[in-house]
Design an enzyme around this catalytic site. Structure first.
Site, PDB file in Angstrom:
ATOM      1  CB  SER A   1      -0.931   0.062   1.271  1.00  0.00           C
ATOM      2  OG  SER A   1      -1.651  -1.181   1.375  1.00  0.00           O
TER       3      SER A   1
HETATM    4  N1  SAH Z   1      -0.732  -4.947   4.005  1.00  0.00           N
HETATM    5  C1  SAH Z   1       0.093  -5.221   2.660  1.00  0.00           C
HETATM    6  C2  SAH Z   1      -0.786  -5.245   1.425  1.00  0.00           C
HETATM    7  C3  SAH Z   1      -1.218  -6.426   0.729  1.00  0.00           C
HETATM    8  S1  SAH Z   1      -2.175  -6.373  -0.487  1.00  0.00           S
HETATM    9  C4  SAH Z   1       1.303  -4.549   2.691  1.00  0.00           C
HETATM   10  O1  SAH Z   1       1.711  -3.801   3.466  1.00  0.00           O
HETATM   11  O2  SAH Z   1       2.120  -5.137   1.774  1.00  0.00           O
HETATM   12  C5  SAH Z   1      -3.579  -7.493  -0.154  1.00  0.00           C
HETATM   13  C6  SAH Z   1      -3.158  -8.946   0.299  1.00  0.00           C
HETATM   14  O3  SAH Z   1      -4.230  -9.530   1.015  1.00  0.00           O
HETATM   15  C7  SAH Z   1      -2.355  -9.730  -0.792  1.00  0.00           C
HETATM   16  O4  SAH Z   1      -1.037 -10.105  -0.479  1.00  0.00           O
HETATM   17  C8  SAH Z   1      -3.302 -10.770  -1.133  1.00  0.00           C
HETATM   18  O5  SAH Z   1      -2.905 -11.966  -1.449  1.00  0.00           O
HETATM   19  C9  SAH Z   1      -4.179 -11.106   0.286  1.00  0.00           C
HETATM   20  N2  SAH Z   1      -5.628 -11.633   0.483  1.00  0.00           N
HETATM   21  C10 SAH Z   1      -6.474 -11.242  -0.475  1.00  0.00           C
HETATM   22  N3  SAH Z   1      -7.425 -12.079  -0.078  1.00  0.00           N
HETATM   23  C11 SAH Z   1      -7.036 -12.772   1.194  1.00  0.00           C
HETATM   24  C12 SAH Z   1      -7.800 -13.538   1.922  1.00  0.00           C
HETATM   25  N4  SAH Z   1      -8.946 -13.925   1.865  1.00  0.00           N
HETATM   26  N5  SAH Z   1      -7.026 -13.997   3.006  1.00  0.00           N
HETATM   27  C13 SAH Z   1      -5.827 -13.540   3.380  1.00  0.00           C
HETATM   28  N6  SAH Z   1      -5.067 -12.695   2.563  1.00  0.00           N
HETATM   29  C14 SAH Z   1      -5.861 -12.411   1.530  1.00  0.00           C
END
Ligand code: SAH
Length: 227
Positions: free
Chosen positions: A69
């Site tokens: 993000s």
């Molecule tokens: N907070 C993270 C942003 C990650 S983007 C950072 O600082 O880098 C969102 C993430 O959510 C992705 O890695 C994706 O694989 C994960 N995601 C999507 N659906 C999900 C679910 N049902 N359970 C766990 N993770 C999930």
């Protein structure tokens, strides 16, 4: 942690500028959040070829079609979560682990429980937590929309992927006084929603905190509205 040498002194100036311009300059006043984000080296959470972009004002790709993000969004969500030093926090969507590391600094006597569904991303994030010496982070490879019932209730729940509606299990796993921060909407338009469970057992309160853009929460769970 007090007394601990900074892990990436060479990029401290870039982080300080990021905190001043992108965060404080845009209204983030929470000193604890600003200090945590001045500490965590964002370049450690990126693929090596993007390290030079680490302090740009943007989300960046981290592989597997996912993104880290934008710093401002991490600061805003962390501020809305209002973590206290001994809180137990559930995070859904570990991704690179950057948001996790910021939260870890804010709950030195508490714990972050973080769930990711993609194994490659989780393995890399775990390696970063080790390298940074974060000892209050527990990880799980699973569908985070179900929450983490064995560890519930949580003082705060933060979701880094957008859901069409609020997943019911997350509301259930929120402790009295706890907050849930989650982007709600479809791919084109999402709002950051803050849900609060009152300490007096009253009805859950909900408010919006502005437009955001996240990758979708992918889940086999049929989302249920419990509000
Ligand atoms: N907070 C993270 C942003 C990650 S983007 C950072 O600082 O880098 C969102 C993430 O959510 C992705 O890695 C994706 O694989 C994960 N995601 C999507 N659906 C999900 C679910 N049902 N359970 C766990 N993770 C999930």
């Amino acid at each position: 942690m007090p007394g601990q040498a900074h892990p990436a002194l060479e990029t401290l100036d870039a982080r300080t500028r990021m905190v001043m311009r992108q965060l404080a300059g845009r209204g983030i006043r929470d000193q604890r959040v600003l200090a945590a984000m001045r500490w965590v080296p964002r370049e450690w959470f990126l693929p090596p070829h993007l390290a030079a972009e680490a302090y740009s004002d943007a989300p960046l790709p981290i592989g597997n079609g996912q993104t880290i993000s934008q710093p401002y969004v991490v600061a805003l969500m962390t501020h809305e979560l209002t973590p206290r030093r001994s809180d137990r926090i559930l995070e859904i969507g570990t991704g690179s682990g950057y948001q996790t590391a910021v939260l870890s600094r804010l709950v030195p006597s508490g714990k972050i429980f973080t769930i990711e569904r993609l194994p490659d991303l989780l393995v890399e994030a775990e390696e970063r937590f080790r390298r940074l010496g974060l000892t209050n982070v527990e990880t799980k490879l699973a569908d985070g929309a179900q929450g983490w019932p064995e560890q519930a209730p949580f003082d705060g729940i933060i979701v880094a992927a957008a859901a069409p509606r609020i997943p019911g299990p997350l509301v259930t796993q929120l402790a009295p006084g706890g907050r849930l921060v989650i982007p709600i909407g479809d791919l084109s338009a999402q709002e950051l929603v803050i849900l609060e469970r009152p300490t007096n057992g009253g009805a859950v309160q909900q408010r919006g905190a502005g437009g955001v853009r996240f990758v979708p929460l992918i889940s086999r769970l049929a989302f249920t509205d419990e509000l």
